[in-house]
Scaffold this motif. Structure first.
Motif, mmCIF file in Angstrom:
data_model
loop_
_atom_site.group_PDB
_atom_site.id
_atom_site.type_symbol
_atom_site.label_atom_id
_atom_site.label_comp_id
_atom_site.label_asym_id
_atom_site.label_seq_id
_atom_site.Cartn_x
_atom_site.Cartn_y
_atom_site.Cartn_z
ATOM 1 N N HIS A 201 -11.832 78.935 -16.798
ATOM 2 C CA HIS A 201 -11.424 80.111 -17.578
ATOM 3 C C HIS A 201 -12.355 80.341 -18.765
ATOM 4 C CE1 HIS A 201 -7.803 80.264 -15.151
ATOM 5 N NE2 HIS A 201 -7.665 78.961 -15.352
ATOM 6 N N LEU A 202 -12.853 79.262 -19.338
ATOM 7 C CA LEU A 202 -13.813 79.400 -20.435
ATOM 8 C C LEU A 202 -15.099 80.059 -19.943
ATOM 9 C CD1 LEU A 202 -14.788 78.878 -23.307
ATOM 10 C CD2 LEU A 202 -15.372 76.539 -22.618
ATOM 11 N N LEU A 203 -15.576 79.640 -18.773
ATOM 12 C CA LEU A 203 -16.790 80.244 -18.217
ATOM 13 C C LEU A 203 -16.549 81.701 -17.820
ATOM 14 C CD1 LEU A 203 -18.119 77.247 -16.104
ATOM 15 C CD2 LEU A 203 -19.045 78.126 -18.266
ATOM 16 N N LYS A 204 -15.377 81.973 -17.294
ATOM 17 C CA LYS A 204 -15.052 83.362 -16.946
ATOM 18 C C LYS A 204 -14.974 84.238 -18.195
ATOM 19 C CE LYS A 204 -12.609 82.561 -12.567
ATOM 20 N NZ LYS A 204 -11.299 82.627 -11.851
ATOM 21 N N ALA A 205 -14.609 83.636 -19.316
ATOM 22 C CA ALA A 205 -14.526 84.389 -20.571
ATOM 23 C C ALA A 205 -15.890 84.961 -20.952
ATOM 24 C CB ALA A 205 -13.998 83.495 -21.688
ATOM 25 N N THR A 206 -16.964 84.259 -20.603
ATOM 26 C CA THR A 206 -18.310 84.756 -20.932
ATOM 27 C C THR A 206 -18.676 85.983 -20.101
ATOM 28 O OG1 THR A 206 -19.503 83.360 -19.327
ATOM 29 C CG2 THR A 206 -19.022 82.399 -21.495
ATOM 30 N N HIS A 207 -17.953 86.227 -19.018
ATOM 31 C CA HIS A 207 -18.212 87.391 -18.174
ATOM 32 C C HIS A 207 -17.760 88.689 -18.853
ATOM 33 C CE1 HIS A 207 -18.662 85.129 -14.096
ATOM 34 N NE2 HIS A 207 -19.061 84.397 -15.112
ATOM 35 N N TYR A 208 -16.975 88.555 -19.932
ATOM 36 C CA TYR A 208 -16.532 89.726 -20.693
ATOM 37 C C TYR A 208 -17.520 90.068 -21.809
ATOM 38 C CZ TYR A 208 -11.942 89.299 -18.426
ATOM 39 O OH TYR A 208 -10.921 89.243 -17.509
ATOM 40 N N MET A 209 -18.623 89.351 -21.896
ATOM 41 C CA MET A 209 -19.607 89.558 -22.946
ATOM 42 C C MET A 209 -20.776 90.417 -22.446
ATOM 43 S SD MET A 209 -18.289 87.597 -25.352
ATOM 44 C CE MET A 209 -17.151 86.205 -25.505
ATOM 45 N N GLU A 210 -21.493 90.984 -23.395
ATOM 46 C CA GLU A 210 -22.721 91.695 -23.079
ATOM 47 C C GLU A 210 -23.892 90.715 -23.080
ATOM 48 O OE1 GLU A 210 -22.794 94.827 -22.182
ATOM 49 O OE2 GLU A 210 -20.640 95.114 -22.575
ATOM 50 N N GLU A 211 -24.955 91.073 -22.397
ATOM 51 C CA GLU A 211 -26.111 90.182 -22.281
ATOM 52 C C GLU A 211 -26.722 89.824 -23.630
ATOM 53 O OE1 GLU A 211 -30.425 90.047 -19.939
ATOM 54 O OE2 GLU A 211 -28.945 91.596 -19.458
ATOM 55 N N ASP A 212 -26.651 90.768 -24.574
ATOM 56 C CA ASP A 212 -27.261 90.526 -25.881
ATOM 57 C C ASP A 212 -26.273 89.974 -26.914
ATOM 58 O OD1 ASP A 212 -25.708 92.767 -26.120
ATOM 59 O OD2 ASP A 212 -27.224 93.971 -27.174
ATOM 60 N N THR A 213 -25.119 89.529 -26.469
ATOM 61 C CA THR A 213 -24.138 88.935 -27.393
ATOM 62 C C THR A 213 -24.749 87.714 -28.078
ATOM 63 O OG1 THR A 213 -22.292 89.651 -25.986
ATOM 64 C CG2 THR A 213 -21.834 87.926 -27.600
ATOM 65 N N PRO A 227 -20.741 72.521 -8.697
ATOM 66 C CA PRO A 227 -21.146 73.806 -8.105
ATOM 67 C C PRO A 227 -20.301 74.994 -8.540
ATOM 68 C CG PRO A 227 -21.240 72.069 -6.467
ATOM 69 C CD PRO A 227 -20.620 71.455 -7.679
ATOM 70 N N GLU A 228 -19.001 74.808 -8.646
ATOM 71 C CA GLU A 228 -18.114 75.905 -9.052
ATOM 72 C C GLU A 228 -18.500 76.435 -10.432
ATOM 73 O OE1 GLU A 228 -13.301 76.764 -9.635
ATOM 74 O OE2 GLU A 228 -14.060 74.717 -9.463
ATOM 75 N N PHE A 229 -18.834 75.515 -11.340
ATOM 76 C CA PHE A 229 -19.212 75.925 -12.692
ATOM 77 C C PHE A 229 -20.586 76.597 -12.691
ATOM 78 C CE2 PHE A 229 -16.498 72.361 -14.823
ATOM 79 C CZ PHE A 229 -15.349 73.008 -14.396
ATOM 80 N N LEU A 230 -21.506 76.033 -11.933
ATOM 81 C CA LEU A 230 -22.859 76.595 -11.874
ATOM 82 C C LEU A 230 -22.834 78.021 -11.327
ATOM 83 C CD1 LEU A 230 -24.885 73.514 -10.575
ATOM 84 C CD2 LEU A 230 -24.750 74.386 -12.926
ATOM 85 N N LYS A 231 -21.973 78.253 -10.369
ATOM 86 C CA LYS A 231 -21.848 79.590 -9.788
ATOM 87 C C LYS A 231 -21.358 80.586 -10.848
ATOM 88 C CE LYS A 231 -19.708 82.045 -5.902
ATOM 89 N NZ LYS A 231 -18.818 81.914 -4.711
ATOM 90 N N LEU A 232 -20.363 80.168 -11.647
ATOM 91 C CA LEU A 232 -19.838 81.043 -12.690
ATOM 92 C C LEU A 232 -20.875 81.277 -13.787
ATOM 93 C CD1 LEU A 232 -16.219 79.597 -12.987
ATOM 94 C CD2 LEU A 232 -16.813 81.923 -12.294
ATOM 95 N N ILE A 233 -21.643 80.238 -14.101
ATOM 96 C CA ILE A 233 -22.686 80.369 -15.127
ATOM 97 C C ILE A 233 -23.765 81.346 -14.661
ATOM 98 C CG2 ILE A 233 -24.554 79.150 -16.310
ATOM 99 C CD1 ILE A 233 -22.673 76.672 -16.359
#
Length: 362
Positions: A201-213, A227-233
């Motif tokens: 959920h922490l890694l998914k939280a970064t998906h709500y950010m902009e690239e230049d955050t 692998p699951e974490f690397l995929k989300l990253i």
């Protein structure tokens, strides 16, 4: 009071909050004896503070020799309190105390696996020979009462206290080496990967950010490269700003270098030591509202508390620190003060003393 403690004090950093309780009681005039492993790191400090150390700890469950050894000490020492902290101690100490006037006190430090239908609970916490159980957090006490309402008076919530002086950093961690620039906010999550830690959920939280955050996230601990974490990253807009550090011995230095400590846990934990360490260092916390950490951080005063399992709320908490960087200093100072007052070791010593005296009065 004469107090016999049976516990494992081989790791100083992990066991310090517990060990210092009994040094505090010794300083208050009580006579404390510690029964622990011969090579325990804390033995010298116990001795320096006038505590007698018996170099012994049970190695097997319900071992006749161990039971006899403990019983002999209980009889010879005429102890008022027998305090134990682990299963090997319980399964040998309880039969050793059979028929003796000593008050037997156990300890519970996590919320999981407490059930009235578990027969092993009746050899430990639900045993009629147990006079008291110290619960690390209120959530544990409530679970005990739900499963053993007939024994609700036995259970007492006492947090293990800390002191900010225990958490001294020995060096620096170079954020610039990971591309952190002036004005960017660094978040750190220190945890070994388990489902209950909620790192997904922490890694998914970064998906709500902009690239230049202007945000960097550091992940320290075993299993962060699965692998699951690397995929989300790799799917995150911030993939170049998420840094996997793995297991680190310099974790305090890493936490101290960062701005905000993040805990994304979902369930199952009692009060989280990693958060306490970060708060002791004056780091602003962003944690989830799991039962074990209830009231550890007061949201909006000494940090931010969000709903567990919500990537969106985690991202909003991160954005709040980004949009209001003054909160990093404000909440960090308040968090440190909260450890030094509400969760200070001196308060724990007083509460243990009071609980023991209540049991003896009965």
């Amino acid at each position: 009071m004469k107090i016999l403690v049976i516990s494992d004090y081989r790791l100083t950093v992990t066991l310090r909050p517990e060990a210092e309780i009994f040094i505090g009681l010794q300083k208050k005039g009580h006579e404390v004896t510690i029964m622990t492993y011969e090579d325990a790191e804390y033995n010298q400090r116990f001795i320096e503070n006038g505590i007698r150390v018996i170099p012994f700890h049970p190695e097997k469950k319900r071992d006749k020799k161990s039971i006899a050894f403990i019983r002999e000490e209980l009889v010879k020492g005429k102890y008022d309190i027998l305090q134990m902290f682990n299963s090997l101690a319980y399964l040998n100490g309880l039969p050793a105390a059979k028929g003796l006037p000593v008050k037997v006190v156990l300890y519970r430090g996590y919320t999981g696996n407490i059930a009235w239908y578990d027969p092993f609970m009746y050899f430990k916490y639900f045993s009629p020979r147990v006079d008291g159980v110290v619960c690390l957090v209120e959530a544990i006490r409530q679970i005990f009462i739900k499963n053993a309402p007939w024994a609700k008076e036995k259970f007492r919530t006492i947090n293990k206290g800390h002191d900010i002086s225990w958490y001294k950093v020995k060096g620096d961690f170079d954020l610039k080496a990971y591309g952190v620039k002036e004005g960017e906010v660094s978040f750190v999550c220190a945890a070994n990967d388990r489902k209950m830690k909620g790192v997904v959920h922490l890694l998914k939280a970064t998906h709500y950010m902009e690239e230049d955050t202007p945000l960097h996230l550091f992940l320290a601990g075993n299993g962060m490269d699965k692998p699951e974490f690397l995929k989300l990253i790799n799917a995150s807009p911030l993939k170049g700003k998420i840094h996997i550090l793995g297991f680190r011995k310099d974790i305090l230095e890493i936490v101290n270098a960062c701005d905000v400590f993040v805990l994304s846990s979902l369930y199952g934990e009692a009060i989280t030591k990693a958060v306490i360490e970060a708060m002791s260092l004056g780091k602003a916390p962003l944690i989830t509202d799991i039962p074990g950490n209830k009231n550890l951080v007061i949201s909006g005063e000494s940090g931010l508390v969000v709903k567990p399992g919500s990537a969106l709320e985690l991202s909003e908490g991160m954005k709040q620190y980004l949009q209001h960087p003054e909160l990093i200093t404000k909440y960090g100072e308040a968090a440190q003060n909260r450890i030094q007052t509400v969760f200070h070791t001196s308060r724990t010593v007083k509460e243990y003393e009071a609980f023991y005296q209540e049991l003896l009065a009965k």
